[in-house]
Design a protein around this motif. Structure first.
Motif, PDB file in Angstrom:
ATOM      1  N   ALA A  55     -10.820  -7.578   2.393  1.00  0.00           N
ATOM      2  CA  ALA A  55     -11.570  -7.278   1.170  1.00  0.00           C
ATOM      3  C   ALA A  55     -10.804  -7.754  -0.061  1.00  0.00           C
ATOM      4  CB  ALA A  55     -11.840  -5.778   1.085  1.00  0.00           C
ATOM      5  N   GLY A  56      -9.498  -7.554  -0.079  1.00  0.00           N
ATOM      6  CA  GLY A  56      -8.684  -7.929  -1.224  1.00  0.00           C
ATOM      7  C   GLY A  56      -8.616  -9.426  -1.445  1.00  0.00           C
ATOM      8  N   VAL A  57      -8.484 -10.175  -0.381  1.00  0.00           N
ATOM      9  CA  VAL A  57      -8.435 -11.637  -0.485  1.00  0.00           C
ATOM     10  C   VAL A  57      -9.712 -12.145  -1.147  1.00  0.00           C
ATOM     11  CG1 VAL A  57      -8.605 -13.735   0.918  1.00  0.00           C
ATOM     12  CG2 VAL A  57      -6.809 -12.070   1.386  1.00  0.00           C
ATOM     13  N   LEU A  58     -10.846 -11.601  -0.734  1.00  0.00           N
ATOM     14  CA  LEU A  58     -12.123 -12.018  -1.319  1.00  0.00           C
ATOM     15  C   LEU A  58     -12.248 -11.561  -2.770  1.00  0.00           C
ATOM     16  CD1 LEU A  58     -14.464 -11.289   1.707  1.00  0.00           C
ATOM     17  CD2 LEU A  58     -13.653 -13.520   0.906  1.00  0.00           C
ATOM     18  N   ALA A  59     -11.722 -10.379  -3.080  1.00  0.00           N
ATOM     19  CA  ALA A  59     -11.857  -9.817  -4.423  1.00  0.00           C
ATOM     20  C   ALA A  59     -11.058 -10.577  -5.472  1.00  0.00           C
ATOM     21  CB  ALA A  59     -11.435  -8.344  -4.421  1.00  0.00           C
ATOM     22  N   VAL A  60      -9.950 -11.180  -5.102  1.00  0.00           N
ATOM     23  CA  VAL A  60      -9.117 -11.864  -6.093  1.00  0.00           C
ATOM     24  C   VAL A  60      -9.207 -13.389  -6.012  1.00  0.00           C
ATOM     25  CG1 VAL A  60      -7.527  -9.912  -6.243  1.00  0.00           C
ATOM     26  CG2 VAL A  60      -6.985 -11.826  -4.731  1.00  0.00           C
ATOM     27  N   PHE A  61     -10.030 -13.905  -5.116  1.00  0.00           N
ATOM     28  CA  PHE A  61     -10.230 -15.346  -5.027  1.00  0.00           C
ATOM     29  C   PHE A  61     -10.586 -15.872  -6.407  1.00  0.00           C
ATOM     30  CE2 PHE A  61     -12.629 -19.197  -4.245  1.00  0.00           C
ATOM     31  CZ  PHE A  61     -11.799 -19.849  -3.362  1.00  0.00           C
ATOM     32  N   PRO A  62     -10.022 -16.963  -6.870  1.00  0.00           N
ATOM     33  CA  PRO A  62      -9.306 -18.015  -6.161  1.00  0.00           C
ATOM     34  C   PRO A  62      -7.782 -17.916  -6.225  1.00  0.00           C
ATOM     35  CG  PRO A  62      -9.928 -18.846  -8.302  1.00  0.00           C
ATOM     36  CD  PRO A  62     -10.407 -17.410  -8.218  1.00  0.00           C
ATOM     37  N   PRO A 103       0.826  -1.203   0.000  1.00  0.00           N
ATOM     38  CA  PRO A 103       0.000   0.000   0.000  1.00  0.00           C
ATOM     39  C   PRO A 103       0.862   1.256   0.000  1.00  0.00           C
ATOM     40  CG  PRO A 103       0.197  -0.804   2.227  1.00  0.00           C
ATOM     41  CD  PRO A 103       0.950  -1.781   1.346  1.00  0.00           C
ATOM     42  N   HIS A 104       0.336   2.313  -0.549  1.00  0.00           N
ATOM     43  CA  HIS A 104       1.091   3.572  -0.599  1.00  0.00           C
ATOM     44  C   HIS A 104       1.345   4.131   0.795  1.00  0.00           C
ATOM     45  CE1 HIS A 104      -2.126   6.553   0.238  1.00  0.00           C
ATOM     46  NE2 HIS A 104      -2.875   5.518  -0.093  1.00  0.00           N
ATOM     47  N   CYS A 105       0.576   3.707   1.790  1.00  0.00           N
ATOM     48  CA  CYS A 105       0.769   4.230   3.150  1.00  0.00           C
ATOM     49  C   CYS A 105       2.065   3.733   3.792  1.00  0.00           C
ATOM     50  CB  CYS A 105      -0.426   3.923   4.037  1.00  0.00           C
ATOM     51  SG  CYS A 105      -0.754   2.170   4.269  1.00  0.00           S
ATOM     52  N   LEU A 106       2.763   2.787   3.170  1.00  0.00           N
ATOM     53  CA  LEU A 106       4.098   2.408   3.653  1.00  0.00           C
ATOM     54  C   LEU A 106       5.122   3.487   3.310  1.00  0.00           C
ATOM     55  CD1 LEU A 106       4.447  -1.384   2.802  1.00  0.00           C
ATOM     56  CD2 LEU A 106       4.417  -0.369   5.065  1.00  0.00           C
ATOM     57  N   GLN A 107       4.796   4.292   2.325  1.00  0.00           N
ATOM     58  CA  GLN A 107       5.681   5.370   1.893  1.00  0.00           C
ATOM     59  C   GLN A 107       5.649   6.493   2.931  1.00  0.00           C
ATOM     60  OE1 GLN A 107       4.628   6.654  -2.018  1.00  0.00           O
ATOM     61  NE2 GLN A 107       6.313   8.091  -2.190  1.00  0.00           N
ATOM     62  N   ALA A 108       6.771   7.131   3.150  1.00  0.00           N
ATOM     63  CA  ALA A 108       6.835   8.261   4.083  1.00  0.00           C
ATOM     64  C   ALA A 108       5.823   9.325   3.657  1.00  0.00           C
ATOM     65  CB  ALA A 108       8.244   8.849   4.108  1.00  0.00           C
ATOM     66  N   ALA A 109       5.132   9.884   4.627  1.00  0.00           N
ATOM     67  CA  ALA A 109       4.064  10.845   4.347  1.00  0.00           C
ATOM     68  C   ALA A 109       4.568  12.079   3.606  1.00  0.00           C
ATOM     69  CB  ALA A 109       3.381  11.247   5.647  1.00  0.00           C
ATOM     70  N   ALA A 165      -2.595   2.658  -4.481  1.00  0.00           N
ATOM     71  CA  ALA A 165      -3.149   3.777  -3.716  1.00  0.00           C
ATOM     72  C   ALA A 165      -4.514   3.444  -3.145  1.00  0.00           C
ATOM     73  CB  ALA A 165      -3.244   5.014  -4.598  1.00  0.00           C
ATOM     74  N   GLY A 166      -5.079   2.329  -3.539  1.00  0.00           N
ATOM     75  CA  GLY A 166      -6.389   1.949  -3.024  1.00  0.00           C
ATOM     76  C   GLY A 166      -6.787   0.573  -3.497  1.00  0.00           C
ATOM     77  N   GLY A 167      -7.945   0.139  -3.037  1.00  0.00           N
ATOM     78  CA  GLY A 167      -8.419  -1.204  -3.325  1.00  0.00           C
ATOM     79  C   GLY A 167      -8.609  -1.507  -4.797  1.00  0.00           C
ATOM     80  N   ARG A 168      -9.189  -0.577  -5.542  1.00  0.00           N
ATOM     81  CA  ARG A 168      -9.416  -0.829  -6.975  1.00  0.00           C
ATOM     82  C   ARG A 168      -8.106  -1.021  -7.725  1.00  0.00           C
ATOM     83  NH1 ARG A 168     -13.834   3.652  -7.496  1.00  0.00           N
ATOM     84  NH2 ARG A 168     -15.650   2.445  -6.895  1.00  0.00           N
ATOM     85  N   GLN A 169      -7.149  -0.173  -7.425  1.00  0.00           N
ATOM     86  CA  GLN A 169      -5.845  -0.273  -8.091  1.00  0.00           C
ATOM     87  C   GLN A 169      -5.169  -1.587  -7.707  1.00  0.00           C
ATOM     88  OE1 GLN A 169      -3.102   2.863  -7.051  1.00  0.00           O
ATOM     89  NE2 GLN A 169      -1.940   2.617  -8.939  1.00  0.00           N
ATOM     90  N   ALA A 170      -5.294  -1.986  -6.465  1.00  0.00           N
ATOM     91  CA  ALA A 170      -4.694  -3.240  -5.995  1.00  0.00           C
ATOM     92  C   ALA A 170      -5.333  -4.443  -6.686  1.00  0.00           C
ATOM     93  CB  ALA A 170      -4.842  -3.349  -4.481  1.00  0.00           C
ATOM     94  N   VAL A 171      -6.645  -4.457  -6.767  1.00  0.00           N
ATOM     95  CA  VAL A 171      -7.343  -5.577  -7.403  1.00  0.00           C
ATOM     96  C   VAL A 171      -6.995  -5.653  -8.881  1.00  0.00           C
ATOM     97  CG1 VAL A 171      -9.633  -6.465  -8.039  1.00  0.00           C
ATOM     98  CG2 VAL A 171      -9.201  -5.682  -5.699  1.00  0.00           C
ATOM     99  N   ARG A 172      -6.891  -4.522  -9.541  1.00  0.00           N
ATOM    100  CA  ARG A 172      -6.513  -4.504 -10.963  1.00  0.00           C
ATOM    101  C   ARG A 172      -5.132  -5.141 -11.160  1.00  0.00           C
ATOM    102  NH1 ARG A 172      -8.408   0.107 -12.214  1.00  0.00           N
ATOM    103  NH2 ARG A 172      -6.712   1.345 -11.365  1.00  0.00           N
ATOM    104  N   LEU A 224       5.284   6.541  -6.256  1.00  0.00           N
ATOM    105  CA  LEU A 224       5.585   5.115  -6.329  1.00  0.00           C
ATOM    106  C   LEU A 224       4.423   4.295  -6.856  1.00  0.00           C
ATOM    107  CD1 LEU A 224       7.638   4.572  -3.059  1.00  0.00           C
ATOM    108  CD2 LEU A 224       8.389   5.352  -5.305  1.00  0.00           C
ATOM    109  N   THR A 225       3.213   4.835  -6.803  1.00  0.00           N
ATOM    110  CA  THR A 225       2.071   4.079  -7.315  1.00  0.00           C
ATOM    111  C   THR A 225       2.141   3.912  -8.827  1.00  0.00           C
ATOM    112  OG1 THR A 225       0.748   6.096  -7.343  1.00  0.00           O
ATOM    113  CG2 THR A 225       0.510   4.643  -5.431  1.00  0.00           C
ATOM    114  N   SER A 226       2.753   4.862  -9.519  1.00  0.00           N
ATOM    115  CA  SER A 226       2.896   4.714 -10.966  1.00  0.00           C
ATOM    116  C   SER A 226       4.095   3.834 -11.308  1.00  0.00           C
ATOM    117  CB  SER A 226       3.024   6.074 -11.651  1.00  0.00           C
ATOM    118  OG  SER A 226       4.141   6.768 -11.170  1.00  0.00           O
TER     119      SER A 226
END
Length: 149
Positions: free
Chosen positions: A105-112, A32-38, A77-84, A44-46
Motif C-alpha cells: 500500500a505504501g509503495v503505491l501511495a508515494v509513487f513516483p 513501523p512501531h511494531c519493531l519496538q518491543a511491546a 504508527a500507521g499508514g497515514r503517518q508513514a505516507v505523510r 518513538l513515533t514522535s
C-alpha cells in the motif's frame, strides 16, 4: 499475499534499475512501531531519538545505522503517518521496513518516489515485536546514497 509479494519484488527491481543516488539527508529510513518491543514505554513515533537502547528490540540498530550514514529516520504508527513522512519535500528516496500489506500500500501511495522495501518478520504474530534484517537495510543505503556521502 502473493500479489503484495510480487508488487514489492517488482518495486524493488524497478528501484534498483532506476539507480537513485542521493545525498544522505535526502534518504528517509521509515520503520513501523511494531519493531519496538511491546513493553517499551518510550514514544518513538514522535521522536526515534527517545530510544534508550535497552536491547529489547532492533530500533537502536536502525537508529545507529541512520546516524552512521547521516540519513533521516522516522517511526510510523500507521499508514497515514508513514505516507505523510514519505511525502515530505526534502525526502527524495525511501528505505521502508514493514509487513507485506503495508509495504504494498505504501509503495503505491508515494509513487513516483523511489522506495526500497524491506519486509519484516513476524515471529510473534502481526504488529507485535517484529524483526528486520538490518543488513538488507544497510545494503539499500549503500545502493542509493551518492558515493562519498
Amino acid at each position: 499475499m502473493r500479489l503484495a509479494r510480487l508488487l514489492i519484488a517488482g518495486n524493488n527491481l524497478l528501484t534498483r534499475l532506476r539507480s537513485p543516488r542521493v545525498r544522505a539527508e535526502q534518504l528517509l529510513l521509515l520503520a513501523p512501531h511494531c519493531l519496538q518491543a511491546a513493553d517499551c514505554t518510550r514514544k518513538l513515533t514522535s521522536d526515534p531519538q527517545n530510544c534508550t537502547a535497552c536491547g529489547g528490540c532492533q530500533m537502536p540498530e536502525l537508529l545507529n545505522l541512520s546516524r552512521r550514514y547521516g540519513c533521516r529516520f522516522a517511526v510510523a504508527a500507521g499508514g497515514r503517518q508513514a505516507v505523510r513522512a514519505a511525502r515530505a519535500a526534502e525526502v527524495r528516496v525511501l528505505v521502508v521496513v514493514a509487513c507485506q500489506a503495508e509495504l504494498a500500500a505504501g509503495v503505491l501511495a508515494v509513487f513516483p518516489k523511489p522506495v526500497y522495501a524491506v519486509v519484516n518478520r513476524q515471529p510473534h504474530g502481526p504488529c507485535r515485536a517484529t524483526v528486520v534484517a538490518v543488513d538488507q537495510v544497510e545494503a539499500a543505503f549503500r545502493r542509493m546514497l551518492r558515493p562519498g556521502d
